[in-house]
Motif scaffolding. Sequence first.
Motif, short mmCIF file in Angstrom:
data_model
loop_
_atom_site.label_atom_id
_atom_site.label_comp_id
_atom_site.label_asym_id
_atom_site.label_seq_id
_atom_site.Cartn_x
_atom_site.Cartn_y
_atom_site.Cartn_z
N MET A 198 1.44 -9.55 -13.89
CA MET A 198 0.96 -10.69 -14.75
C MET A 198 2.05 -11.70 -14.48
SD MET A 198 0.34 -8.44 -18.24
CE MET A 198 0.43 -9.77 -19.36
N ALA A 199 3.17 -11.35 -13.91
CA ALA A 199 4.19 -12.46 -13.51
C ALA A 199 4.12 -12.58 -11.82
CB ALA A 199 5.53 -11.86 -13.87
N GLY A 200 3.15 -12.27 -11.31
CA GLY A 200 3.00 -12.42 -9.68
C GLY A 200 3.76 -11.75 -8.90
N ILE A 201 4.26 -10.28 -9.46
CA ILE A 201 5.09 -9.54 -8.55
C ILE A 201 4.11 -8.61 -8.33
CG2 ILE A 201 7.01 -8.33 -8.45
CD1 ILE A 201 8.33 -10.04 -10.65
N GLU A 202 3.65 -8.51 -7.09
CA GLU A 202 2.49 -7.64 -6.84
C GLU A 202 3.03 -6.50 -5.78
OE1 GLU A 202 -0.60 -9.79 -5.48
OE2 GLU A 202 -1.32 -10.30 -7.49
N GLU A 238 13.88 -2.77 -8.02
CA GLU A 238 13.72 -1.92 -6.72
C GLU A 238 14.49 -0.51 -6.87
OE1 GLU A 238 11.80 -2.82 -4.28
OE2 GLU A 238 11.37 -5.02 -4.73
N LEU A 239 15.55 -0.93 -7.51
CA LEU A 239 16.32 0.49 -7.64
C LEU A 239 15.82 1.62 -8.59
CD1 LEU A 239 19.12 2.33 -7.41
CD2 LEU A 239 20.04 0.87 -9.06
N ILE A 240 15.33 1.14 -9.63
CA ILE A 240 14.81 1.94 -10.88
C ILE A 240 13.47 2.28 -10.67
CG2 ILE A 240 14.39 2.00 -13.42
CD1 ILE A 240 17.10 0.38 -13.88
N LYS A 241 12.71 1.27 -10.39
CA LYS A 241 11.19 1.24 -10.30
C LYS A 241 10.50 1.82 -11.62
CE LYS A 241 10.65 1.43 -4.99
NZ LYS A 241 11.92 1.18 -4.84
N PRO A 242 10.81 1.17 -12.60
CA PRO A 242 10.52 1.70 -14.06
C PRO A 242 8.89 1.75 -14.19
CG PRO A 242 11.01 -0.72 -13.98
CD PRO A 242 11.28 -0.17 -12.63
N SER A 262 12.98 6.31 -3.28
CA SER A 262 12.17 6.52 -4.49
C SER A 262 13.00 6.00 -5.77
CB SER A 262 11.82 8.05 -4.47
OG SER A 262 12.99 8.77 -4.62
N GLY A 263 12.39 5.40 -6.74
CA GLY A 263 13.05 5.05 -7.72
C GLY A 263 13.86 5.89 -8.60
N ILE A 264 15.05 5.57 -9.04
CA ILE A 264 15.83 6.78 -9.85
C ILE A 264 15.55 6.62 -11.23
CG2 ILE A 264 17.78 6.53 -8.19
CD1 ILE A 264 19.24 4.72 -10.26
N GLY A 265 14.70 5.78 -11.87
CA GLY A 265 14.29 5.91 -13.21
C GLY A 265 15.48 5.23 -14.10
N GLY A 266 15.55 5.54 -15.26
CA GLY A 266 16.48 5.31 -16.27
C GLY A 266 16.16 3.83 -16.80
N SER A 267 17.34 3.26 -17.34
CA SER A 267 17.26 2.00 -18.19
C SER A 267 18.45 1.06 -18.13
CB SER A 267 16.74 2.29 -19.72
OG SER A 267 17.74 2.93 -20.27
N ILE A 268 18.20 -0.25 -18.46
CA ILE A 268 19.21 -0.89 -18.38
C ILE A 268 19.35 -1.80 -19.83
CG2 ILE A 268 19.20 -1.47 -15.83
CD1 ILE A 268 17.87 -3.89 -16.74
N SER A 318 0.76 -1.26 -0.11
CA SER A 318 0.03 -0.12 -0.08
C SER A 318 0.95 1.36 0.11
CB SER A 318 -0.71 -0.06 1.25
OG SER A 318 -0.05 -0.04 2.28
N SER A 319 2.10 1.36 0.34
CA SER A 319 2.90 2.28 0.41
C SER A 319 3.94 2.60 -0.55
CB SER A 319 3.85 2.37 1.70
OG SER A 319 4.34 1.37 2.29
N SER A 320 3.92 1.58 -1.42
CA SER A 320 4.80 1.38 -2.57
C SER A 320 4.17 2.30 -3.76
CB SER A 320 4.97 -0.05 -2.94
OG SER A 320 5.20 -0.79 -1.99
N PRO A 321 5.25 2.54 -4.50
CA PRO A 321 4.66 3.16 -6.05
C PRO A 321 4.08 2.18 -6.58
CG PRO A 321 7.26 3.36 -5.78
CD PRO A 321 6.57 2.54 -4.68
N PRO A 322 3.14 2.84 -7.76
CA PRO A 322 2.26 1.63 -8.14
C PRO A 322 2.93 0.59 -9.17
CG PRO A 322 1.67 4.15 -9.04
CD PRO A 322 2.88 4.01 -7.96
N VAL A 323 2.58 -0.68 -9.12
CA VAL A 323 3.57 -1.88 -9.58
C VAL A 323 2.88 -1.81 -10.94
CG1 VAL A 323 3.97 -4.47 -9.60
CG2 VAL A 323 3.68 -2.94 -7.56
N PRO A 324 3.88 -1.97 -11.96
CA PRO A 324 3.62 -1.91 -13.37
C PRO A 324 2.71 -3.24 -13.75
CG PRO A 324 5.82 -1.64 -13.12
CD PRO A 324 5.47 -1.98 -12.00
N GLU A 325 1.81 -2.98 -14.54
CA GLU A 325 1.00 -4.36 -14.97
C GLU A 325 1.59 -5.78 -15.25
OE1 GLU A 325 -2.66 -5.51 -18.32
OE2 GLU A 325 -1.95 -3.47 -18.01
#
Length: 426
Positions: free
Chosen positions: A16-20, A414-418, A28-34, A5-12
């Motif tokens: 779908m992979a069971g990671i809720e 967890e680091l990026i929170k994309p 807070s996530g730093i954004g960016g990409s890998i 409940s206190s997390s950022p929104p989890v991507p859809e």
Amino acid sequence: MLSPSSSPPVPEIDMMAGIECYCSADFSGIGGSIKQDSSSFQVSELVDESSLGISKEFEGAYRYPLYLLQKEGVDSNHALFEIEREHRLRLRVMGIKDAKAVTSQYAGAERAWQNAPKELRTRHTMLTLQGFTKRPLGRELLAGNEFSIAIQNPMRDDISGFENQVQNIANFYGLQRFGSERLVTHLVGRAIVKKDFARAAELLLTYTTKYDTDSSREIRRKCLDPSGYRQALKEVPRGMDIERQLLSALVAGKGPVQALRAVPIQIRRLFVQAYQAYIFNMCLSRAIAQGEDITSPKQGDLCFEMEGPFAFGRIKKYDPSLLSDKQQFVPAVRMAGYTFQPGRGRFEEITKELLVQEGVAAKDFYVKEMQELSQQGGFRQAPLWCQDFAWKKNPLTVSFKLPKGSYATTLLRELIKPQDPIKAGF
């Protein structure tokens, strides 16, 4: 442990992979990409060199060639197919490495070979002979993997404090375990466990998601009508080798079970294992939602007794009154499989409920029609168990070590929170 409940929104797609949920509180996530270029994501195996028992020469019992396999732009399974096709050399590896990375791992020959070439190359791989072993390479020799990963275009390059969150992260299976943008492997596995082999073949050919590429969706649209399989086979690109193998078998008139067997065994096993992974992810997600601390053992938990940094030893029931100061225990989750027996542990109760909701029983993981795909179950650690986490700026690069079977992308989310994991390289 952070509650959902206190997390950022989890991507859809994570859902779908069971990671809720997320697990990294107060960060807070730093954004960016890998993985925008392969060289920014580097992986090498952690192996006890002495346990390999390498001789530089072919002599006595030392008869099996051992190579160092360096690859880029292809996953480990397809790298092995490429090597076998071009050099008629069948190899096995201890772990599967992603395509979007520069990776280094051992690859052992399955047969004795005195005059093994010292170096071999294919389009995506380079093999360098290390010597000879007494027996073919076994997965039990792998301890873990070491990562060095550059984050592209982060919103900030100072991640002070994240190292304090690393030990709270759940050991979720990453998206690549499920087929990334297609997210299909666990669905195929579920159909196999339910003995709906026609549905399994159909999903493998036609299933798609909004994250999939336009070209992939178009090819799968052409596979919706079985009467068009012959024409679809002419249009499926060479890169979709699994689909081509399955379509070829169906066009030849084979039934669903035999058609699925046209897919290499290494790939087929991944389907049922991915379904186990989905149930595992759901189990951890629900435990966290219920306020459980999954990183610390509780009375009655089944736990691994640690025998080294990445040596997960015997499974024991946790009883703090019987502990010595030198013992260390890590909570374990009993995986779904045909030997699964629900006990009174907190994770086992959740898994039992999930199996009921899925409409499957433990015995269903024994697939008598395709016995080679049957899965017993086993155990997996609940926390990620990351070691030696470090970071530096310019560019922002993180390095760390994980046990075998754990995913670097689980830490990186967890680091990026994309907002869009696929666009971010997950």
